[in-house]
Write a protein that holds these residues in place. Sequence first.
Motif, PDB file in Angstrom:
ATOM      1  N   ASN A 119       0.799  -1.236   0.000  1.00  9.80           N
ATOM      2  CA  ASN A 119       0.000   0.000   0.000  1.00  9.80           C
ATOM      3  C   ASN A 119       0.829   1.281   0.000  1.00  9.80           C
ATOM      4  OD1 ASN A 119      -2.465  -1.217   0.144  1.00  9.80           O
ATOM      5  ND2 ASN A 119      -2.551  -1.193   2.376  1.00  9.80           N
ATOM      6  N   GLU A 139       8.970   8.815   6.602  1.00  6.90           N
ATOM      7  CA  GLU A 139       7.719   8.128   6.948  1.00  6.90           C
ATOM      8  C   GLU A 139       6.484   8.930   6.521  1.00  6.90           C
ATOM      9  OE1 GLU A 139       7.625   6.357  10.864  1.00  6.90           O
ATOM     10  OE2 GLU A 139       8.530   4.638   9.828  1.00  6.90           O
ATOM     11  N   ARG A 169      -9.470  -9.900 -10.818  1.00  6.76           N
ATOM     12  CA  ARG A 169     -10.099  -8.699 -10.263  1.00  6.76           C
ATOM     13  C   ARG A 169      -9.692  -7.430 -10.997  1.00  6.76           C
ATOM     14  NH1 ARG A 169      -7.078  -5.790  -6.295  1.00  6.76           N
ATOM     15  NH2 ARG A 169      -8.892  -5.134  -5.139  1.00  6.76           N
ATOM     16  N   TYR A 192       2.318  14.306  15.732  1.00  9.53           N
ATOM     17  CA  TYR A 192       2.075  13.016  15.081  1.00  9.53           C
ATOM     18  C   TYR A 192       2.100  11.815  16.026  1.00  9.53           C
ATOM     19  CZ  TYR A 192       3.203  16.125  11.209  1.00  9.53           C
ATOM     20  OH  TYR A 192       3.236  17.180  10.348  1.00  9.53           O
ATOM     21  N   GLN A 195     -13.029   6.316  10.066  1.00 12.60           N
ATOM     22  CA  GLN A 195     -11.610   6.413   9.728  1.00 12.60           C
ATOM     23  C   GLN A 195     -10.831   5.221  10.293  1.00 12.60           C
ATOM     24  OE1 GLN A 195      -8.866   9.229  12.000  1.00 12.60           O
ATOM     25  NE2 GLN A 195      -9.331  10.386  10.155  1.00 12.60           N
ATOM     26  N   SER A 214      -8.200  -1.790   5.698  1.00 14.00           N
ATOM     27  CA  SER A 214      -7.451  -1.721   4.434  1.00 14.00           C
ATOM     28  C   SER A 214      -5.979  -2.027   4.634  1.00 14.00           C
ATOM     29  CB  SER A 214      -7.633  -0.356   3.766  1.00 14.00           C
ATOM     30  OG  SER A 214      -6.987   0.646   4.503  1.00 14.00           O
ATOM     31  N   SER A 215      -5.478  -1.845   5.838  1.00 13.56           N
ATOM     32  CA  SER A 215      -4.062  -2.162   6.082  1.00 13.56           C
ATOM     33  C   SER A 215      -3.839  -3.657   6.297  1.00 13.56           C
ATOM     34  CB  SER A 215      -3.548  -1.415   7.314  1.00 13.56           C
ATOM     35  OG  SER A 215      -3.668  -0.026   7.130  1.00 13.56           O
ATOM     36  N   ASN A 243      -4.798  -7.399  -1.377  1.00  7.92           N
ATOM     37  CA  ASN A 243      -5.599  -6.914  -2.514  1.00  7.92           C
ATOM     38  C   ASN A 243      -6.826  -7.764  -2.806  1.00  7.92           C
ATOM     39  OD1 ASN A 243      -3.924  -4.834  -3.231  1.00  7.92           O
ATOM     40  ND2 ASN A 243      -2.730  -6.044  -4.687  1.00  7.92           N
ATOM     41  N   LYS A 266       3.065  -3.403   8.490  1.00  6.17           N
ATOM     42  CA  LYS A 266       4.342  -2.725   8.237  1.00  6.17           C
ATOM     43  C   LYS A 266       4.091  -1.258   7.874  1.00  6.17           C
ATOM     44  CE  LYS A 266       8.706  -3.750   6.066  1.00  6.17           C
ATOM     45  NZ  LYS A 266       9.388  -4.286   4.893  1.00  6.17           N
ATOM     46  N   HIS A 267       4.933  -0.402   8.393  1.00  7.34           N
ATOM     47  CA  HIS A 267       4.815   1.039   8.132  1.00  7.34           C
ATOM     48  C   HIS A 267       3.390   1.546   8.354  1.00  7.34           C
ATOM     49  CE1 HIS A 267       8.917   1.278   6.970  1.00  7.34           C
ATOM     50  NE2 HIS A 267       8.771   0.449   5.979  1.00  7.34           N
ATOM     51  N   PHE A 294       2.340   3.680  10.442  1.00  4.75           N
ATOM     52  CA  PHE A 294       2.357   5.144  10.551  1.00  4.75           C
ATOM     53  C   PHE A 294       2.125   5.777   9.170  1.00  4.75           C
ATOM     54  CE2 PHE A 294       4.480   9.228  10.392  1.00  4.75           C
ATOM     55  CZ  PHE A 294       4.149   9.838  11.590  1.00  4.75           C
ATOM     56  N   THR A 295       2.855   5.284   8.194  1.00  2.99           N
ATOM     57  CA  THR A 295       2.720   5.824   6.838  1.00  2.99           C
ATOM     58  C   THR A 295       1.349   5.490   6.247  1.00  2.99           C
ATOM     59  OG1 THR A 295       5.110   5.612   6.567  1.00  2.99           O
ATOM     60  CG2 THR A 295       3.830   5.917   4.557  1.00  2.99           C
ATOM     61  N   GLN A 296       0.832   4.335   6.585  1.00  3.35           N
ATOM     62  CA  GLN A 296      -0.507   3.977   6.097  1.00  3.35           C
ATOM     63  C   GLN A 296      -1.562   4.914   6.699  1.00  3.35           C
ATOM     64  OE1 GLN A 296      -1.536   0.133   4.992  1.00  3.35           O
ATOM     65  NE2 GLN A 296       0.395  -0.818   5.550  1.00  3.35           N
ATOM     66  N   LYS A 318      -0.938   8.035   7.600  1.00  2.00           N
ATOM     67  CA  LYS A 318      -0.700   9.310   6.932  1.00  2.00           C
ATOM     68  C   LYS A 318      -1.351   9.353   5.552  1.00  2.00           C
ATOM     69  CE  LYS A 318       1.201  13.326   6.020  1.00  2.00           C
ATOM     70  NZ  LYS A 318       0.717  14.535   6.707  1.00  2.00           N
ATOM     71  N   ARG A 319      -1.120   8.311   4.756  1.00  2.00           N
ATOM     72  CA  ARG A 319      -1.639   8.348   3.376  1.00  2.00           C
ATOM     73  C   ARG A 319      -3.153   8.254   3.313  1.00  2.00           C
ATOM     74  NH1 ARG A 319      -2.562   3.177   0.914  1.00  2.00           N
ATOM     75  NH2 ARG A 319      -2.073   3.875  -1.151  1.00  2.00           N
ATOM     76  N   GLN A 320      -3.768   7.878   4.429  1.00  2.00           N
ATOM     77  CA  GLN A 320      -5.230   7.874   4.450  1.00  2.00           C
ATOM     78  C   GLN A 320      -5.762   9.167   5.078  1.00  2.00           C
ATOM     79  OE1 GLN A 320      -7.411   4.399   4.533  1.00  2.00           O
ATOM     80  NE2 GLN A 320      -5.685   3.017   4.765  1.00  2.00           N
ATOM     81  N   GLY A 321      -4.888  10.145   5.255  1.00  2.00           N
ATOM     82  CA  GLY A 321      -5.338  11.424   5.791  1.00  2.00           C
ATOM     83  C   GLY A 321      -5.792  11.322   7.235  1.00  2.00           C
ATOM     84  N   LEU A 338      -3.640  11.044   9.980  1.00  2.00           N
ATOM     85  CA  LEU A 338      -2.600  11.370  10.948  1.00  2.00           C
ATOM     86  C   LEU A 338      -2.841  12.783  11.479  1.00  2.00           C
ATOM     87  CD1 LEU A 338       0.047  10.317  12.234  1.00  2.00           C
ATOM     88  CD2 LEU A 338       1.265  11.478  10.401  1.00  2.00           C
ATOM     89  N   THR A 370      -3.749  17.021   5.287  1.00  2.00           N
ATOM     90  CA  THR A 370      -3.686  15.970   4.259  1.00  2.00           C
ATOM     91  C   THR A 370      -5.095  15.492   3.939  1.00  2.00           C
ATOM     92  OG1 THR A 370      -1.499  15.292   4.981  1.00  2.00           O
ATOM     93  CG2 THR A 370      -2.764  13.670   3.764  1.00  2.00           C
ATOM     94  N   GLN A 371      -5.873  15.304   4.980  1.00  2.00           N
ATOM     95  CA  GLN A 371      -7.261  14.889   4.799  1.00  2.00           C
ATOM     96  C   GLN A 371      -8.031  15.890   3.933  1.00  2.00           C
ATOM     97  OE1 GLN A 371     -10.343  15.481   8.073  1.00  2.00           O
ATOM     98  NE2 GLN A 371      -9.800  13.346   8.335  1.00  2.00           N
ATOM     99  N   GLU A 392       2.885  13.834   1.736  1.00  2.00           N
ATOM    100  CA  GLU A 392       1.597  13.285   2.162  1.00  2.00           C
ATOM    101  C   GLU A 392       1.494  11.799   1.843  1.00  2.00           C
ATOM    102  OE1 GLU A 392      -1.624  15.993   1.138  1.00  2.00           O
ATOM    103  OE2 GLU A 392      -0.679  17.590   2.303  1.00  2.00           O
ATOM    104  N   ALA A 393       2.640  11.155   1.730  1.00  2.00           N
ATOM    105  CA  ALA A 393       2.717   9.693   1.643  1.00  2.00           C
ATOM    106  C   ALA A 393       1.861   9.085   0.538  1.00  2.00           C
ATOM    107  CB  ALA A 393       2.340   9.073   2.997  1.00  2.00           C
ATOM    108  N   ALA A 443      -1.107  10.266  -0.574  1.00  2.00           N
ATOM    109  CA  ALA A 443      -2.550  10.307  -0.270  1.00  2.00           C
ATOM    110  C   ALA A 443      -3.385  10.607  -1.513  1.00  2.00           C
ATOM    111  CB  ALA A 443      -2.829  11.347   0.814  1.00  2.00           C
ATOM    112  N   ARG A 491      -3.437   7.553  -3.811  1.00  2.00           N
ATOM    113  CA  ARG A 491      -4.299   6.531  -3.216  1.00  2.00           C
ATOM    114  C   ARG A 491      -5.741   6.672  -3.703  1.00  2.00           C
ATOM    115  NH1 ARG A 491      -7.782   6.372   1.189  1.00  2.00           N
ATOM    116  NH2 ARG A 491      -7.293   8.562   1.348  1.00  2.00           N
ATOM    117  N   GLY A 496     -13.771   8.866   5.527  1.00  2.00           N
ATOM    118  CA  GLY A 496     -13.436   8.778   6.948  1.00  2.00           C
ATOM    119  C   GLY A 496     -13.113  10.124   7.555  1.00  2.00           C
TER     120      GLY A 496
END
Lengths: 341, 341, 341, 341
Positions: free
Chosen positions: B75, B131, B232, C31, C63, C70-71, C75, C224-225, C227-229, C231-234, C236, D62-63, D91-92, D94, D97, D234
């Motif tokens: 991801n 990160e 998929r 953070y 959220q 999702s983490s 897939n 894994k990572h 924190f970054t997951q 962040k990328r989902q907005g 953080l 980021t959100q 923003e990793a 985002a 994504r 979210g």
Amino acid sequence: MISFENDYTTGAHPKILQRFIDSNFESLSGYGTDSYSKQARNKIKLACACPNADIYFLVGGTQTNTVIISSLLENYEGVITANTGHIQVHEAGAIERTGHKILTLPEQNGKILPEQLEQYLSSFYQDNNHEHMVFPGMVSISYPTEYGTLYSKKELEQLSQICHFYQIPLYLDGARLGYGLMSREADLTLPDIAQFCDVFYIGGTKVGALCGEAVVFSKNNTPKHFFTQIKRQGALLAKGRLLSLQFDTLFTDNLYYQISKHAIDMAEELKKCLKEKQYSFYLESPTNQQFIILENAEMERLKKQVRFSFWEKFDANHTIVRFATSWSTTKEEIEQLKEIL
Amino acid sequence: MISFENDYTTGAHPKILQRFIDSNFESLSGYGTDSYSKQARNKIKLACACPNADIYFLVGGTQTNTVIISSLLENYEGVITANTGHIQVHEAGAIERTGHKILTLPEQNGKILPEQLEQYLSSFYQDNNHEHMVFPGMVSISYPTEYGTLYSKKELEQLSQICHFYQIPLYLDGARLGYGLMSREADLTLPDIAQFCDVFYIGGTKVGALCGEAVVFSKNNTPKHFFTQIKRQGALLAKGRLLSLQFDTLFTDNLYYQISKHAIDMAEELKKCLKEKQYSFYLESPTNQQFIILENAEMERLKKQVRFSFWEKFDANHTIVRFATSWSTTKEEIEQLKEIL
Amino acid sequence: MISFENDYTTGAHPKILQRFIDSNFESLSGYGTDSYSKQARNKIKLACACPNADIYFLVGGTQTNTVIISSLLENYEGVITANTGHIQVHEAGAIERTGHKILTLPEQNGKILPEQLEQYLSSFYQDNNHEHMVFPGMVSISYPTEYGTLYSKKELEQLSQICHFYQIPLYLDGARLGYGLMSREADLTLPDIAQFCDVFYIGGTKVGALCGEAVVFSKNNTPKHFFTQIKRQGALLAKGRLLSLQFDTLFTDNLYYQISKHAIDMAEELKKCLKEKQYSFYLESPTNQQFIILENAEMERLKKQVRFSFWEKFDANHTIVRFATSWSTTKEEIEQLKEIL
Amino acid sequence: MISFENDYTTGAHPKILQRFIDSNFESLSGYGTDSYSKQARNKIKLACACPNADIYFLVGGTQTNTVIISSLLENYEGVITANTGHIQVHEAGAIERTGHKILTLPEQNGKILPEQLEQYLSSFYQDNNHEHMVFPGMVSISYPTEYGTLYSKKELEQLSQICHFYQIPLYLDGARLGYGLMSREADLTLPDIAQFCDVFYIGGTKVGALCGEAVVFSKNNTPKHFFTQIKRQGALLAKGRLLSLQFDTLFTDNLYYQISKHAIDMAEELKKCLKEKQYSFYLESPTNQQFIILENAEMERLKKQVRFSFWEKFDANHTIVRFATSWSTTKEEIEQLKEIL
């Protein structure tokens, strides 16, 4: 061993292969811009009695469903389908991968009935919390359905009216469209479908082509930059000729209808033979797929002599299996099956 | 009009069409489980000198890039490529559609150099904020590149070592792999590629097939449930025979190499002729694509007699255009071009 | 007007606001790296009797569900939940937006029973076509459920065993966890939940905080990572103190349990009073949400004097409504309600 | 230790905390439908001189970027930004994504210049292959930029004109908007921004709030069902009061401007002091972030006495670091810094 396993075990109609050979060294432009694409589109428009239709050729069914549905839905919308719909059950989550929920209605002989749809849509907008929910953004039905059944003209018209009232498109997955249209019980024509649906596809893969599905937008309603949407979904074929030549052939001299009718004739023979032998049918299908309930020992015996598909368990001792005919099924194969049964 | 527009304007090698005809009425199982798929896989393993390779057949290039890259990345990872990479520029955002960022490095003759890659990766992990950034999760290169250039064996080996040090896979897009391998300047073989790369694809569409790309995982590293991941993404072909028969033919009696070599021979003729006529080359390409800088009036004149591709503007008065040969380019076409020039 | 509309109509427990004031001008890193985050994590680990737990603070429920699910999913996987699950019904398709299907089982009092789950999973792997389907990749349950009901210790243990047998994680959505744990019928403790579940969250928003949910990975199984997951989902939060100070307060001197118990006591009063007045319950809920069937005219009358939630239609003349207590419900409000009823 | 590390190390303006306490036991409806949300929206409309603005409160930057950008873009579109844009770098992934490409232009002092944008857009539509490319669907700029620099009124007006010519929205990320507007060099007002941009956000997190960003659609251009789009990402806060009370406070009696001006005054002091001490500036920033080039040994020495941010390496012996002031920076802290330097 003779096979009734499915309707995509053989190659392509020989006329298609001949067209490949005849045109092989012509230099044609790519991505569906070749002259045969234009020609094939024109023939399909004529067959649909829809001169303004906008037509695209894609490679396979899951791809076609995904490209169409994801291009028509807004972010916050989902697609309504029967809980037995192919997109819900057997496409490995391809629709959800594009970020959209599938909203299921309980199937009635593989179909969504107009009253179910009306009930669902009116309830949705009455729900105080509907802004926390996925909006119903389109309706997807299959014709024939995954159980070989057919919508009547009246049903399709009613579904169409409901969709238009709620301003959402009606989409018809025609993976086996020919076998539906040529069924002895069908009261729908291709022009009817073009009239009642906002978008549909004419299946090639299961009806005589090596691959290919023809998407028809019949209401001047092609999503903006649909070409680019196809490309970004990895669904744009470089050598568009592979698709256009096939559909050009299938829609020349009614070939699509002829070979579909042949499959239906074979299916009727198959049904007659199964009925004579007292086999029990899971449901009444008027198209090329027949669902039979076999006692398990009998199933094991048959498996050694003829190929068919496991569908699902019926009970501890019985199994539902599928026999399918296709454009390439021969009278001889039916005869052989009779002997085996 | 003769055409050097691209390498996918004609159909398929005639031997392929003959195979379609010969096997047309055989009943074969679908989705790549047919006997020809097995046979084709075995021939490719042999050609790669990689008996444990795991091989899948997909339909087209963008689709193949997308399926592979999205299946290998986590991801939070992106894919590193040259800023001229096809996935970055001409795939309409197909990679980003799967949720992943493309991390670009400035191209060097269409390539990423080992020192660039090392520099990028070491900097990334030194950054205090990494990160909050997209992790580099794999490297994607093209061979030949989009500019027709080639990685040397040494370069590929070094890229491979860097990737392995950072524990990310090296992926090679071989849309025109045959034309790379048969280049007179190539010092890489198919077994070398299988050794240095973690995954790559052998392009069929541009090298004699109607469609089709053969994905090779050479390190027992196929992503889990890759079949389902293909499905998929709408990339699973029902009639797998369409792909397997083509690759089985291409990898019988070295056909893939022979027709690739022919294209290279034609390209060398083309280059010679262009050089003789004092045309100016945008860069030195040892493969089937040649990039020429034309004065605009000259370009307009030529357009009327021969088809080629617009590439990009060079300056106000000049344009870069591309001439491509392919497996089906004939000596006669080269001769005709000579006359025109 | 008094309100039993939901459990998030008031602000935060006053001790939390005091903590904001006390620490307001301290310079803290962002953070989730501030000292209060560490402190709050330690207190939660202690409360869970899980010294190796890995804990993250997120802002809200949808959220949190989305980031976790999702983490954890691959897939090709989907998440199993009851058809009344919040993620299925009232999160606007947030899970599908991440590309994953929700696989629903028919609810039993808002719950999934162990035998249902076992049946679903064993059938899936027996299905010949399961590679064309979405793989079950995790199980998501709510405690209490959306209908206020509770899993017993035995049920949770069995669900846990089934998940571990099939090697998929068990996730518990604890938006109202305190109200579940403090129910008079609960036989589960926080350490039990940490033991049986692979990941869960301790809800703050509905249990005394202004916002915030504490995610607990109890099996050294943080993605894994992560924190970054986040962040990328907005998801953080820059000023992590907003979350850490709240959870630090809630997990000091058992405040979380105390205020949860208070809400349960108020709910029991509410139930008693509703039962005395002969109101009919839609189902028996041992937690802070009570579902009552009201005759429509009666509902209209009550609406003018007290706030509650519409839930769904029961029949033409009756409606299911919800009364909820919370940490801030007072005895006076219950008394006032009694008078109104 | 004194800190100039960033502008989000302290809590919230004390008036905000007081408002939390004053309203704590009021029963308010959720999801931004409370009375304070209405009130705060009205104050912001007034401040923007935009009575028809549509305003939403979200939690973080980021959100907010993700929700806005993904709601405004069509499937086939990407967002144009400077290569130093926060969405591109920190923003990793985002934005990607959500399925969209970021189209970067080389920054000019952290900005995109009008001529760059015009050049990019006109080239795009001239490219013969643009249907194989990501369409430019909006422009995203930051004010102040990530380097503390400012667009002039003229530049913003020109960017706006170009966007409107190409019919794509102009979006302004105002994470530090107050610090931009109050800069001594700013010639833009909030009403100007509302006029020139189609959508922007007024940052709270970095300007005195605990969290929160106010999204302003100023052109009757809110995406359809934006509430649901927030929910499915979210990003919908249950207790909307947490956001509305903060913005209501910040936009009462010009508090937002006052505290922003204070931060700018402190930044000017900081600059003066750094200049006096002969520190070298990476670039000239008129806002609250100052970028200094430090000799590495000097940097190590300072680190022990004051907190600041590592930005990036300058060369082998020098590093770029950032000193930031905020609404809560005190004169005493500046004095202390002077002594340290």
